[in-house]
Design a protein around this motif. Structure first.
Motif, PDB file in Angstrom:
ATOM      1  N   GLY A 219       0.785  -1.225   0.000  1.00  0.00           N
ATOM      2  CA  GLY A 219       0.000   0.000   0.000  1.00  0.00           C
ATOM      3  C   GLY A 219       0.814   1.270   0.000  1.00  0.00           C
ATOM      4  N   GLN A 220       2.145   1.174   0.101  1.00  0.00           N
ATOM      5  CA  GLN A 220       2.959   2.381  -0.007  1.00  0.00           C
ATOM      6  C   GLN A 220       2.741   3.075  -1.353  1.00  0.00           C
ATOM      7  N   LEU A 221       2.558   2.290  -2.415  1.00  0.00           N
ATOM      8  CA  LEU A 221       2.245   2.822  -3.736  1.00  0.00           C
ATOM      9  C   LEU A 221       1.446   1.763  -4.480  1.00  0.00           C
ATOM     10  N   LEU A 222       0.199   2.088  -4.767  1.00  0.00           N
ATOM     11  CA  LEU A 222      -0.699   1.106  -5.368  1.00  0.00           C
ATOM     12  C   LEU A 222      -1.682   1.835  -6.270  1.00  0.00           C
ATOM     13  N   ALA A 223      -1.777   1.397  -7.518  1.00  0.00           N
ATOM     14  CA  ALA A 223      -2.692   2.015  -8.477  1.00  0.00           C
ATOM     15  C   ALA A 223      -3.738   1.005  -8.906  1.00  0.00           C
ATOM     16  N   VAL A 224      -4.985   1.460  -8.950  1.00  0.00           N
ATOM     17  CA  VAL A 224      -6.080   0.567  -9.309  1.00  0.00           C
ATOM     18  C   VAL A 224      -7.056   1.312 -10.206  1.00  0.00           C
ATOM     19  N   ASP A 225      -7.549   0.626 -11.216  1.00  0.00           N
ATOM     20  CA  ASP A 225      -8.584   1.191 -12.060  1.00  0.00           C
ATOM     21  C   ASP A 225      -9.815   1.472 -11.197  1.00  0.00           C
ATOM     22  N   ALA A 226     -10.400   2.667 -11.336  1.00  0.00           N
ATOM     23  CA  ALA A 226     -11.500   3.071 -10.462  1.00  0.00           C
ATOM     24  C   ALA A 226     -12.709   2.158 -10.613  1.00  0.00           C
ATOM     25  N   THR A 227     -13.002   1.749 -11.826  1.00  0.00           N
ATOM     26  CA  THR A 227     -14.139   0.853 -12.040  1.00  0.00           C
ATOM     27  C   THR A 227     -13.902  -0.493 -11.377  1.00  0.00           C
ATOM     28  N   ALA A 236     -14.173  -1.185   1.593  1.00  0.00           N
ATOM     29  CA  ALA A 236     -15.188  -1.817   2.436  1.00  0.00           C
ATOM     30  C   ALA A 236     -15.029  -3.334   2.419  1.00  0.00           C
ATOM     31  N   ALA A 237     -14.458  -3.860   1.344  1.00  0.00           N
ATOM     32  CA  ALA A 237     -14.238  -5.306   1.248  1.00  0.00           C
ATOM     33  C   ALA A 237     -13.102  -5.778   2.141  1.00  0.00           C
ATOM     34  N   VAL A 238     -12.288  -4.854   2.659  1.00  0.00           N
ATOM     35  CA  VAL A 238     -11.145  -5.223   3.500  1.00  0.00           C
ATOM     36  C   VAL A 238     -11.160  -4.409   4.792  1.00  0.00           C
ATOM     37  N   ALA A 239     -12.358  -4.105   5.275  1.00  0.00           N
ATOM     38  CA  ALA A 239     -12.528  -3.183   6.396  1.00  0.00           C
ATOM     39  C   ALA A 239     -11.722  -3.565   7.621  1.00  0.00           C
ATOM     40  N   GLY A 240     -11.648  -4.851   7.940  1.00  0.00           N
ATOM     41  CA  GLY A 240     -10.991  -5.288   9.157  1.00  0.00           C
ATOM     42  C   GLY A 240      -9.631  -5.921   8.962  1.00  0.00           C
ATOM     43  N   GLU A 241      -9.024  -5.738   7.788  1.00  0.00           N
ATOM     44  CA  GLU A 241      -7.761  -6.406   7.489  1.00  0.00           C
ATOM     45  C   GLU A 241      -6.560  -5.514   7.785  1.00  0.00           C
ATOM     46  N   VAL A 242      -5.621  -6.055   8.540  1.00  0.00           N
ATOM     47  CA  VAL A 242      -4.395  -5.311   8.835  1.00  0.00           C
ATOM     48  C   VAL A 242      -3.589  -5.099   7.562  1.00  0.00           C
ATOM     49  N   LEU A 243      -3.463  -6.133   6.734  1.00  0.00           N
ATOM     50  CA  LEU A 243      -2.767  -6.030   5.449  1.00  0.00           C
ATOM     51  C   LEU A 243      -3.801  -5.719   4.374  1.00  0.00           C
ATOM     52  N   GLU A 244      -4.290  -4.489   4.427  1.00  0.00           N
ATOM     53  CA  GLU A 244      -5.398  -4.106   3.528  1.00  0.00           C
ATOM     54  C   GLU A 244      -4.957  -4.046   2.071  1.00  0.00           C
ATOM     55  N   ASP A 245      -3.669  -3.863   1.812  1.00  0.00           N
ATOM     56  CA  ASP A 245      -3.181  -3.800   0.437  1.00  0.00           C
ATOM     57  C   ASP A 245      -3.312  -5.155  -0.254  1.00  0.00           C
ATOM     58  N   ILE A 246      -2.838  -6.207   0.417  1.00  0.00           N
ATOM     59  CA  ILE A 246      -2.997  -7.556  -0.126  1.00  0.00           C
ATOM     60  C   ILE A 246      -4.473  -7.926  -0.196  1.00  0.00           C
ATOM     61  N   GLY A 247      -5.224  -7.537   0.829  1.00  0.00           N
ATOM     62  CA  GLY A 247      -6.653  -7.813   0.824  1.00  0.00           C
ATOM     63  C   GLY A 247      -7.364  -7.165  -0.342  1.00  0.00           C
ATOM     64  N   LEU A 248      -6.968  -5.941  -0.694  1.00  0.00           N
ATOM     65  CA  LEU A 248      -7.603  -5.258  -1.817  1.00  0.00           C
ATOM     66  C   LEU A 248      -7.325  -5.985  -3.126  1.00  0.00           C
ATOM     67  N   LEU A 249      -6.091  -6.423  -3.325  1.00  0.00           N
ATOM     68  CA  LEU A 249      -5.783  -7.180  -4.536  1.00  0.00           C
ATOM     69  C   LEU A 249      -6.595  -8.467  -4.584  1.00  0.00           C
TER      70      LEU A 249
END
Length: 381
Positions: A219-227, A236-249
């Motif tokens: 998450g220091q640098l992460l780009a994602v298509d808005a759609t 919101a899909a990773v609300a409770g995750e400490v490693l939210e960057d991996i969770g988002l992927l």
């Protein structure tokens, strides 16, 4: 005589077991290093001379008590080239310092900058995912670029990151910044960030596979298509995750998207911690969630110790096979550092100690999780 014979048999069995473990560890170390070399050749990198970006880009900065680091990042963002339609949103995540004042001062100089006042996370949310969620709701860009406040960006960093995202056809890219390390503790642990996924993650397959286990991001640098971000449910899909960057992927993958970590050492740098105490606190709060379960953590750390610590110990005892295993581990660490802009030598020579440090931090994190003592920036985890 029977006692002596029994002792002799036990000693012979111990020597045989030692040889088996040394050979097994060496085979693992050699195999993982071959994989590291292959991954280094596949590693995606942002272009050095990216084209100008078409469409709006939102740079999103979650910030809690970052009054010291934010001015440098905001200065870097003010100097970005090749992004004619840029907005910079900074969420002041209920800071106790002058973070909000820093953002207001920058907004007064640059109309592209806007402060997003952070709200207290509701039940079930951790602080950073909630800050990122608020930023995502406010963003209007076609591409969302999340950046941590302690990151330093090259002038072409945002344009190059967007070019990598669009040119690769991926939905999410995570260009790992070059990890700056000064103290001995930092140099021991920080290089394991890139080394870990370069060594264990099959990058080509990870790009194509929806499997959650084949995911790494920073998450220091992460780009994602808005759609793609909104289709995945956003933070919101990773609300409770400490490693939210991996969770988002992983959320992006579950929703049909694709993403992968990349080498961002040419566009960004970050010094996460400045002492062993900070390293210990930072990794203790998060490593418990990195392996799925305590059993998973024990299994991973056991394999890493077998591959990188046991052969080195055997080499010290005179084992030639162990020396080969140690050399393979050092080579893998060297290749990962050279591929990602890190320190290669002499730091790679201490790789067994790095693995032991990671095991210690993991054990400490699991202990803190079990006893409910983990905190980060004044909040419980």
């Amino acid at each position: 005589m029977s006692r002596l014979a029994g002792r002799a048999r036990r000693a012979a069995l111990a020597r045989a077991l030692t040889r088996i473990l040394t050979r097994t560890g060496t085979v693992l170390a050699v195999g993982l290093t071959v994989h590291t070399v292959r991954n280094a050749r596949l590693l995606r990198r942002p272009p050095d001379e990216p084209p100008a970006v078409r469409g709006r880009v939102s740079v999103l900065v979650p910030a809690r008590d970052e009054a010291t680091t934010l001015p440098r990042l905001l200065a870097c963002l003010a100097e970005q080239t090749g992004v004619p339609d840029l907005e910079v949103l900074v969420c002041d995540d209920r800071s106790s310092d002058a973070t909000a004042d820093v953002v207001r001062a920058a907004a007064a100089r640059d109309p592209r900058v806007r402060l997003v006042p952070g709200r207290e996370p509701p039940p079930g949310w951790l602080g950073k995912p909630h800050a990122c969620h608020q930023l995502g709701r406010e963003a209007t860009g076609e591409v969302l670029v999340f950046v941590d406040a302690d990151v330093t960006l090259a002038p072409h960093a945002v344009a190059a990151t967007v070019a990598l995202l669009r040119g690769s056809g991926l939905d999410l890219v995570s260009p790992y910044p070059r990890q700056l390390a000064g103290s001995a503790g930092e140099r021991l642990v920080q290089p394991l960030l890139q080394w870990s996924w370069l060594t264990t993650l099959p990058l080509g397959r990870a790009e194509r596979s929806p499997r959650a286990s084949l995911a790494a991001a920073n998450g220091q640098l992460l780009a994602v298509d808005a759609t793609a971000y909104r289709r995945a449910g956003g933070h919101a899909a990773v609300a409770g995750e400490v490693l939210e960057d991996i969770g988002l992927l992983r959320a992006v993958k579950r929703s049909g998207g694709r993403g992968v970590p990349c080498d961002g050492s040419g566009v960004a740098a970050c010094r996460m911690y400045t002492s062993w105490a900070q390293v210990e606190a930072g990794y203790t709060k998060s490593l418990w969630s990195a392996f799925g379960s305590p059993a998973g953590a024990a299994a991973v750390m056991g394999v890493l110790a077998l591959a990188y610590v046991w052969p080195a110990a055997a080499a010290l005892a005179g084992s030639r096979v162990g020396a080969v295993g140690y050399a393979a581990g050092v080579l893998g660490r060297y290749v990962a550092a050279e591929a990602t802009g890190g320190r290669s030598l002499p730091d790679a020579l201490a790789h067994p100690l790095s693995v032991l440090a990671a095991a210690w931090l993991t054990a400490r994190s699991l202990h803190g999780r079990r006893h409910g003592t983990l905190t980060w920036k004044g909040r419980g985890l």
